[in-house]
Motif scaffolding. Structure first.
Motif, PDB file in Angstrom:
ATOM      1  N   THR A 108      66.905 -32.491 -13.721  1.00 37.49           N
ATOM      2  CA  THR A 108      67.491 -33.974 -14.158  1.00 37.49           C
ATOM      3  C   THR A 108      67.111 -35.478 -13.375  1.00 37.49           C
ATOM      4  O   THR A 108      67.483 -36.480 -13.224  1.00 37.49           O
ATOM      5  N   ASN A 115      72.351 -33.393  -8.099  1.00 44.85           N
ATOM      6  CA  ASN A 115      72.169 -31.945  -8.953  1.00 44.85           C
ATOM      7  C   ASN A 115      71.897 -30.733  -7.512  1.00 44.85           C
ATOM      8  O   ASN A 115      72.480 -30.068  -8.357  1.00 44.85           O
ATOM      9  N   GLU A 118      74.706 -30.784  -5.233  1.00 43.46           N
ATOM     10  CA  GLU A 118      75.440 -30.093  -6.410  1.00 43.46           C
ATOM     11  C   GLU A 118      76.026 -28.363  -6.045  1.00 43.46           C
ATOM     12  O   GLU A 118      76.622 -27.984  -6.418  1.00 43.46           O
ATOM     13  N   SER A 182      77.734 -35.797 -11.273  1.00 45.93           N
ATOM     14  CA  SER A 182      76.647 -36.091 -12.002  1.00 45.93           C
ATOM     15  C   SER A 182      77.232 -36.038 -12.883  1.00 45.93           C
ATOM     16  O   SER A 182      78.781 -35.179 -13.868  1.00 45.93           O
ATOM     17  N   SER A 307      70.950 -39.275 -17.365  1.00 41.93           N
ATOM     18  CA  SER A 307      71.233 -38.319 -16.458  1.00 41.93           C
ATOM     19  C   SER A 307      72.053 -39.846 -15.166  1.00 41.93           C
ATOM     20  O   SER A 307      71.200 -40.391 -14.876  1.00 41.93           O
ATOM     21  N   GLY A 309      74.104 -39.031 -10.670  1.00 44.74           N
ATOM     22  CA  GLY A 309      74.415 -39.100  -9.713  1.00 44.74           C
ATOM     23  C   GLY A 309      75.406 -39.554  -8.484  1.00 44.74           C
ATOM     24  O   GLY A 309      74.363 -40.484  -8.026  1.00 44.74           O
TER      25      GLY A 309
END
Length: 317
Positions: A108, A115, A118, A182, A307, A309
């Protein structure tokens, strides 16, 4: 989820601002004034994303003494792959003989490490794995054009590795992951056109730097405030803010918008440049010695595409 060990690998070769001055005709001081970057590490001719990832894991093993034989998930994170089929995760699995482990590669952009955390947390919390190895590496110089006056001077190469597992109260972990969040943001601004990497075309370019800058500042601030609100915290409760190391002006803007004292902000941008998704993990590891038990740390990122996060951590020991 606990972070039980971490390491960073930095290539030996250094590209300073004199190098970019010779290529572009701009004064060496211009680059540091514009970005806060004085030096960047560059992979050697025999190095690539996979070899740097392996080097980071080897350093982790050496420094922590961990036995990696019980790793049952390997997550590789990068937007600058050496091989899109035999991915970084698979190269690491093979090199260290991690038989039976799941091997997953994700991207990402500069949010990839968050991520990856995550994803590992989701696997651990659902009982699908016990202990995960997260590896993030970027070989930006493979794809970037150093003569690109807009963005060529930003990029550095590096890798990082972390081992995570389910939280054990009173365990040996140095850092506990309290929360991770995120979001994909491809629907705002220039989205996928803001920064892109097309290996058979123009390489790694940033045609809309102003759009990236504006959305990075706004979205990282929003994500950080959302995370604080979820836990009933104020910015004063954060001992260390670790933002993505894209540009020192972005870091300064975020700190100002959040009202963070400069002493609370972790930076590696000056000496390492933009090391992509590896930057927050490397910056955290380089500042971990400042933490005492109970200190809260926030990692926040923005990636091209776009993106964002955020991860909230607490020092355990």
């Amino acid at each position: 989820m606990d972070i039980v060990a971490g390491s960073a690998y930095l290539p030996e070769r250094v590209a300073d601002n004199n190098y970019f001055s010779q290529l572009t005709g701009r004064a060496p001081e211009w680059f540091e004034r514009a970005t806060g970057i004085a030096r960047r590490r560059r992979a050697g001719p025999e190095e690539n994303t996979n070899t740097m990832a392996i080097a980071a894991v080897a350093l982790l093993q050496e420094s922590s003494g961990l036995d990696l034989s019980d790793i049952d998930l390997v997550v590789g994170a990068s937007y600058t792959p050496w091989d899109t089929v035999g991915t970084m995760a698979h190269a690491v699995q093979r090199h260290f003989g991690l038989a039976g482990a799941k091997a997953i590669y994700l991207s990402t952009a500069c949010s990839s490490f968050i991520n990856a955390m995550e994803l590992a947390a989701a696997y651990i919390e659902t009982g699908r794995c016990r202990r995960a190895l997260i590896v993030a590496a970027e070989h930006n110089s493979l794809y970037a054009d150093d003569r690109d006056e807009q963005a060529g001077h930003l990029w550095g190469d590096a890798a990082t590795a972390m081992v995570v597992e389910a939280h054990v109260p009173g365990g040996a972990a140095a850092l506990r992951v309290l929360d991770i969040t995120s979001r994909g943001l491809a629907d705002i601004g220039m989205g996928p056109g803001g920064v892109y990497l097309q290996p058979r075309s123009a390489g790694l370019v940033m045609p809309y730097g102003k759009d990236v800058f504006q959305h990075a500042c706004r979205e990282m601030e929003t994500t950080a405030r959302t995370m604080l609100g979820r836990h009933g915290l104020s910015i004063a409760d954060i001992r260390l803010l670790v933002p993505h190391q894209a540009n020192d002006r972005i870091i300064t803007q975020i700190a100002g918008r959040l009202g963070v004292d400069d002493a609370q902000v972790a930076r590696t941008i000056h000496e390492l440049g933009n090391t992509g998704c590896a930057s927050t993990a490397i910056t955290l590891l380089r500042h971990q010695h400042l933490l005492t038990p109970g200190d809260v740390v926030m990692l926040v990122t923005f990636g091209g595409g776009y993106s964002t996060g955020c991860a909230l951590l607490r020092c355990e020991r």
